[in-house]
Design an enzyme around this catalytic site. Structure first.
Site: not given
Length: 478
Positions: A250-251
């Site tokens: 995930s960012k």
RNA sequence: GGCCCCUUGGUCAAGUGGUUAAGACAUCGCCCUUUCACGGCGGUAACAUGGGUUCGAACCCCGUAGGGGUCACCA
């Protein structure tokens, strides 16, 4: 006659390009290029609050470094612009009104409070189509009075939406599971739900390639295509790239973005090659491939349905494969910045260091740490001189060092070749195994048992003065 | 929780009714070697589970378990 393939990569400018997004883009590119098609870059910036300044530039630079070239985009007009959604605001409103006339959408004036009151015991909120029942007069009245409104999609209460996905096959979702989503927000901007459909149609996108998170909401989009009488595109949903068995990369947690890896000293070709392999396998099982080969070999049949865990160890290995193939000058070009940040700066010969390092690193950022030992010379235990395989003992090492010191002092041309020849000759002349001599000298000069590079290479790098100094010092340790 | 999707070694994965179930990374061992690395050779290790269907299932069907996604005026 097959239609020309047009795919798109439609990121929102919210920060770095995450590896998963980049792979989606890569596949869209490979798919299009293999068919002489077009890749369109579209910026989805309808959520004004999440926009991060500079993110668009980052998108351009990432694509460029990755070797992905789009054919149309904000910077390359192909006649289907604008390619930035915020610049298309009026278009969406126009189509939304048309959709209302067609019965596919309706105005909604509900307040936040009323919406919240619709939440059920599971915390799930489903809109009750309240405003669908408003009379024409009521709507006109509200509009005239400037009551804030949104436009919602009118999804049938019954029925099933079915479509074919190129990877997952036939997908069916009951309309009763779908909600009347907002298509146009109260600020007049469209949501993804609407903008992506309108744009994909207007930009003549033939293949929509995106993450699986859209798999079950696609029937909603199809309803819009159908209401307008537009042809639905082909869909290719891609499995996620995972951080571990149960977490997506995930960012948010800054797990992995392209630039981080570049900064870490990964070659862009290796990164792209590796992510191409995450979730896809070519028919012939090739692993190391150039972009051209990726384009030629790409096929949807080889794409898997399940998520893949990102394995940095394997990417490092791949990177090393690329490093080993680099011509030495090229290797040095990449390595130089890392030498500059290391103890080698203004002190040791970069070329000589590069020679011993080029088969010993997987990523360039290992350089400083790999050579730090050169300056960490100090007291060490003489047990390091013991080497079972060559039958080297501490006393033997001492003897060798004492005898070879004058030999080295006599050497005029301090080069690796000379040092090697001379050490070998010394061993032969004195009845030592050459491994014993090299072992003793290397340990004496490095102060440790494991080093990148051999005894003579290290001596060459250290220089005559330092080498002799260290051998003399080592002799005091016994 | 409802719905959608997924499930082959630690990881990436080949495989589409009959295979000794590939290959790669990682790991372990051996060889090569100026230690390490590189290179070469070899080993350990997998079809989530229970039922079917079939002469025969990793492959087909059903259930179970586990995992992911989705259910926003985010995309």
């Amino acid at each position: 006659m097959e239609k020309t393939v047009r795919t798109r990569f439609a990121p929102s400018p919210t920060g770095f390009i995450h590896i998963g997004n980049l792979r989606t883009c890569l596949y869209a590119y490979l798919f299009a290029k293999q068919r002489n098609g077009t890749l369109i870059l579209r910026i989805e910036d309808t959520d004004q609050e999440r926009i991060v300044p500079g993110a668009v530039e980052l998108i351009y630079s990432t694509l460029e470094k990755a070797g992905i070239v789009h054919d149309e985009g904000p910077d390359k007009d192909g006649g289907y612009g604008p390619y930035v959604q915020s610049e298309r605001k009026a278009i969406y409103m126009e189509y939304a009104k048309k959709l209302i006339e067609l019965g596919g959408a309706y105005y909604c004036f509900c307040t936040k409070e009323r919406l919240e009151s619709l939440t059920d015991e599971n915390g799930v909120r489903t809109y009750d189509k309240h405003c669908l029942g408003l009379s024409k007069e009521e709507i006109e009245e509200n509009l005239k009075n400037g009551v804030p409104f949104v436009i919602r999609q009118n999804i049938p209460k019954e029925g099933t939406g079915t479509y074919h996905d190129m990877i997952y096959g036939d997908i069916s979702v009951d309309y009763s599971e779908l909600e009347d989503n907002v298509l146009i927000k109260s600020d007049g901007m469209p949501t993804y739900n609407f903008a992506n459909v309108v744009d994909d149609h207007l930009m003549k996108i033939t293949h929509v390639i995106r993450g699986v998170e859209y798999l079950s909401s696609t029937p909603k989009y199809n309803l819009i295509y159908d209401a307008f009488g537009w042809e639905r595109p082909e869909y290719m949903h891609l499995p996620p790239i995972m951080k571990d068995a149960s977490h997506k990369l995930s960012k948010r947690y800054g797990d992995a973005n392209f630039d981080d890896f570049v900064r870490k000293g990964f070659l862009t070709e290796a990164i792209v090659n590796y992510i191409a392999l995450l979730g896809w396998c070519p028919k012939d099982n090739s692993e190391k491939m150039t972009m051209q080969e990726l384009i030629e070999k790409f096929d949807t049949a080889g794409i898997s349905k399940s998520g893949s865990i990102f394995d940095e160890a394997k990417m490092r290995w791949l990177n090393q494969q690329y490093i080993k193939e680099l011509p030495f000058e090229k290797f040095m070009e990449y390595a130089r910045p890392y030498f500059d940040q290391s103890i080698a700066k203004d002190k040791y010969d970069y070329e000589k260091l590069g020679k011993i390092l080029c088969t010993r690193i997987e990523i360039f950022s290992e350089i400083p740490q790999k050579i730090a030992f050169l300056d960490e010379y100090g007291p060490f235990d003489t047990s390091l001189f013991e080497h079972a395989k060559s039958k080297t003992t501490a006393p033997l090492a001492k003897e060798i060092l004492e005898k070879i010191l004058p030999v080295y002092e006599e050497i005029g041309e301090w080069t690796n070749d000379n040092l090697f020849a001379c050490s070998e000759a010394f061993a032969a002349a004195n009845g030592y195994k050459k491994q014993q001599v090299f072992w003793a000298v290397r340990v004496a000069v490095a102060g440790r048992d494991v080093t990148p590079g051999g005894a003579t290479e290290l001596m060459d790098i250290l220089g005559k003065n330092e080498t002799l100094k260290r051998i003399k010092y080592a002799l005091t340790l016994f």
